[in-house]
Design an enzyme around this catalytic site. Sequence first.
Site, PDB file in Angstrom:
ATOM      1  N   SER A 143       0.864  -1.193   0.000  1.00 13.23           N
ATOM      2  CA  SER A 143       0.000   0.000   0.000  1.00 13.23           C
ATOM      3  C   SER A 143       0.892   1.231   0.000  1.00 13.23           C
ATOM      4  CB  SER A 143      -0.880   0.019   1.255  1.00 13.23           C
ATOM      5  OG  SER A 143      -1.507   1.274   1.403  1.00 13.23           O
ATOM      6  N   TYR A 156      -1.975  -0.970  10.730  1.00 10.54           N
ATOM      7  CA  TYR A 156      -2.108  -1.324   9.302  1.00 10.54           C
ATOM      8  C   TYR A 156      -0.899  -0.812   8.523  1.00 10.54           C
ATOM      9  CZ  TYR A 156      -3.781  -1.453   4.483  1.00 10.54           C
ATOM     10  OH  TYR A 156      -3.880  -1.689   3.129  1.00 10.54           O
TER      11      TYR A 156
HETATM   12  P1  NAP Z   1     -11.510  -6.504   0.151  1.00  9.89           P
HETATM   13  O1  NAP Z   1     -12.392  -5.864  -0.849  1.00  9.89           O
HETATM   14  O2  NAP Z   1     -11.868  -6.416   1.592  1.00  9.89           O
HETATM   15  O3  NAP Z   1     -11.259  -8.030  -0.240  1.00  9.89           O
HETATM   16  C1  NAP Z   1     -10.435  -8.799   0.600  1.00  9.89           C
HETATM   17  C2  NAP Z   1     -10.210 -10.166  -0.004  1.00  9.89           C
HETATM   18  O4  NAP Z   1      -9.303 -10.869   0.864  1.00  9.89           O
HETATM   19  C3  NAP Z   1     -11.464 -10.998  -0.093  1.00  9.89           C
HETATM   20  O5  NAP Z   1     -11.391 -11.802  -1.251  1.00  9.89           O
HETATM   21  C4  NAP Z   1     -11.383 -11.858   1.171  1.00  9.89           C
HETATM   22  O6  NAP Z   1     -12.018 -13.129   1.023  1.00  9.89           O
HETATM   23  C5  NAP Z   1      -9.910 -12.081   1.264  1.00  9.89           C
HETATM   24  N1  NAP Z   1      -9.486 -12.465   2.609  1.00  9.89           N
HETATM   25  C6  NAP Z   1      -9.675 -11.807   3.774  1.00  9.89           C
HETATM   26  N2  NAP Z   1      -9.140 -12.490   4.787  1.00  9.89           N
HETATM   27  C7  NAP Z   1      -8.595 -13.619   4.259  1.00  9.89           C
HETATM   28  C8  NAP Z   1      -7.927 -14.733   4.784  1.00  9.89           C
HETATM   29  N3  NAP Z   1      -7.663 -14.829   6.089  1.00  9.89           N
HETATM   30  N4  NAP Z   1      -7.527 -15.724   3.936  1.00  9.89           N
HETATM   31  C9  NAP Z   1      -7.785 -15.649   2.608  1.00  9.89           C
HETATM   32  N5  NAP Z   1      -8.427 -14.599   2.040  1.00  9.89           N
HETATM   33  C10 NAP Z   1      -8.832 -13.610   2.859  1.00  9.89           C
HETATM   34  O7  NAP Z   1     -10.018  -5.902   0.083  1.00  9.89           O
HETATM   35  P2  NAP Z   1      -9.287  -4.992  -1.019  1.00  9.89           P
HETATM   36  O8  NAP Z   1      -9.636  -3.574  -0.775  1.00  9.89           O
HETATM   37  O9  NAP Z   1      -9.469  -5.580  -2.357  1.00  9.89           O
HETATM   38  O10 NAP Z   1      -7.766  -5.174  -0.544  1.00  9.89           O
HETATM   39  C11 NAP Z   1      -6.954  -6.229  -1.026  1.00  9.89           C
HETATM   40  C12 NAP Z   1      -5.512  -5.958  -0.659  1.00  9.89           C
HETATM   41  O11 NAP Z   1      -5.104  -4.684  -1.150  1.00  9.89           O
HETATM   42  C13 NAP Z   1      -5.215  -5.933   0.847  1.00  9.89           C
HETATM   43  O12 NAP Z   1      -3.951  -6.513   1.087  1.00  9.89           O
HETATM   44  C14 NAP Z   1      -5.183  -4.457   1.162  1.00  9.89           C
HETATM   45  O13 NAP Z   1      -4.404  -4.163   2.291  1.00  9.89           O
HETATM   46  C15 NAP Z   1      -4.559  -3.906  -0.116  1.00  9.89           C
HETATM   47  N6  NAP Z   1      -4.834  -2.489  -0.376  1.00  9.89           N
HETATM   48  C16 NAP Z   1      -6.108  -2.062  -0.552  1.00  9.89           C
HETATM   49  C17 NAP Z   1      -6.330  -0.719  -0.811  1.00  9.89           C
HETATM   50  C18 NAP Z   1      -7.712  -0.166  -1.037  1.00  9.89           C
HETATM   51  O14 NAP Z   1      -7.870   1.059  -0.990  1.00  9.89           O
HETATM   52  N7  NAP Z   1      -8.702  -0.987  -1.296  1.00  9.89           N
HETATM   53  C19 NAP Z   1      -5.257   0.177  -0.873  1.00  9.89           C
HETATM   54  C20 NAP Z   1      -3.970  -0.301  -0.678  1.00  9.89           C
HETATM   55  C21 NAP Z   1      -3.770  -1.642  -0.436  1.00  9.89           C
HETATM   56  P3  NAP Z   1     -13.496 -13.410   1.629  1.00  9.89           P
HETATM   57  O15 NAP Z   1     -14.388 -12.408   0.971  1.00  9.89           O
HETATM   58  O16 NAP Z   1     -13.774 -14.803   1.252  1.00  9.89           O
HETATM   59  O17 NAP Z   1     -13.396 -13.175   3.100  1.00  9.89           O
END
Ligand code: NAP
Length: 250
Positions: A143, A156
């Site tokens: 991130s 985080y």
């Molecule tokens: P999201 O919409 O909350 O989706 C999270 C995904 O991770 C879902 O598929 C969830 O599966 C899965 N997950 C959660 N806990 C898990 C576990 N213990 N084992 C396996 N899978 C698991 O998240 P996102 O926003 O796409 O973020 C994804 C990544 O990008 C993260 O690492 C986050 O820190 C990073 N990121 C996000 C942003 C942002 O603004 N969105 C910015 C920077 C970095 P289930 O639905 O089956 O629980």
Amino acid sequence: MSKKLEGKVALVTGASKGIGASIAKYLAAEGASVVVNYASSKEGADKVVAEIVKNGGKAVAVKANVSKKAEIDKLFLETKAAYGKLDVLVNNAGIFEFAPLEGVTEDHFHRQFDLNVLGLLLTTQKAVEHFGSDGGSIINISSVVAISPQPNASVYSATKGAVDAITKSLAKELGPKKIRVNSLNPGMIETEGVHTAGFIGTDFHKQIIAQTPLGRIGQPEDIGKVAVFLASSDSGWVTGETLMVSGGNR
Ligand code: NAP
């Protein structure tokens, strides 16, 4: 022109929604066979698989909580059973929980570090066992908070700082095995997780747009496209990097 990932096998953790789902679809569109991992959303993962298959690609959904070693082992057994090998690992599964200093608890710390850091390490350990003699590509979804930490997000931000340090350490350690390790560091992306966290429409959201040179937050597609670059031989001479994909915001 041939597809960039024809014949490759990719495992994307946390691919039932958000950034992971987009990465799975983009890798599959370039010819990779994709393992779509999820923790609880079977319906979401099945939808991602169905869309990939409808577009002529290959994918399977595999349930595993990637903060638990026993479930990670099972995930790799199922990956091997489905496609027989592995070339690309995308460590995407992660959680973000904001809290001011006085809100930091042992649970808040361990939930995030167990998945975002320990889970990422244990998954990588297993992937390295499965990569062949041609090596592989590991993409750690970090991130921009790793280099520009947010207030009320000390834990985080620390997980993502740790992810970038792991990327740089393992790039040196695994380079001799032809394994590349890079961080892909998104800015704010409009995902299910960001909606659930209640960020959309808040002053925080507006502030991010105001400080983003390209004038918007990101969409999952913005990340999927860059993941293809890091997975493919187009980035064959790139390892140990942290690539901010954030519209210029940092
Ligand atoms: P999201 O919409 O909350 O989706 C999270 C995904 O991770 C879902 O598929 C969830 O599966 C899965 N997950 C959660 N806990 C898990 C576990 N213990 N084992 C396996 N899978 C698991 O998240 P996102 O926003 O796409 O973020 C994804 C990544 O990008 C993260 O690492 C986050 O820190 C990073 N990121 C996000 C942003 C942002 O603004 N969105 C910015 C920077 C970095 P289930 O639905 O089956 O629980």
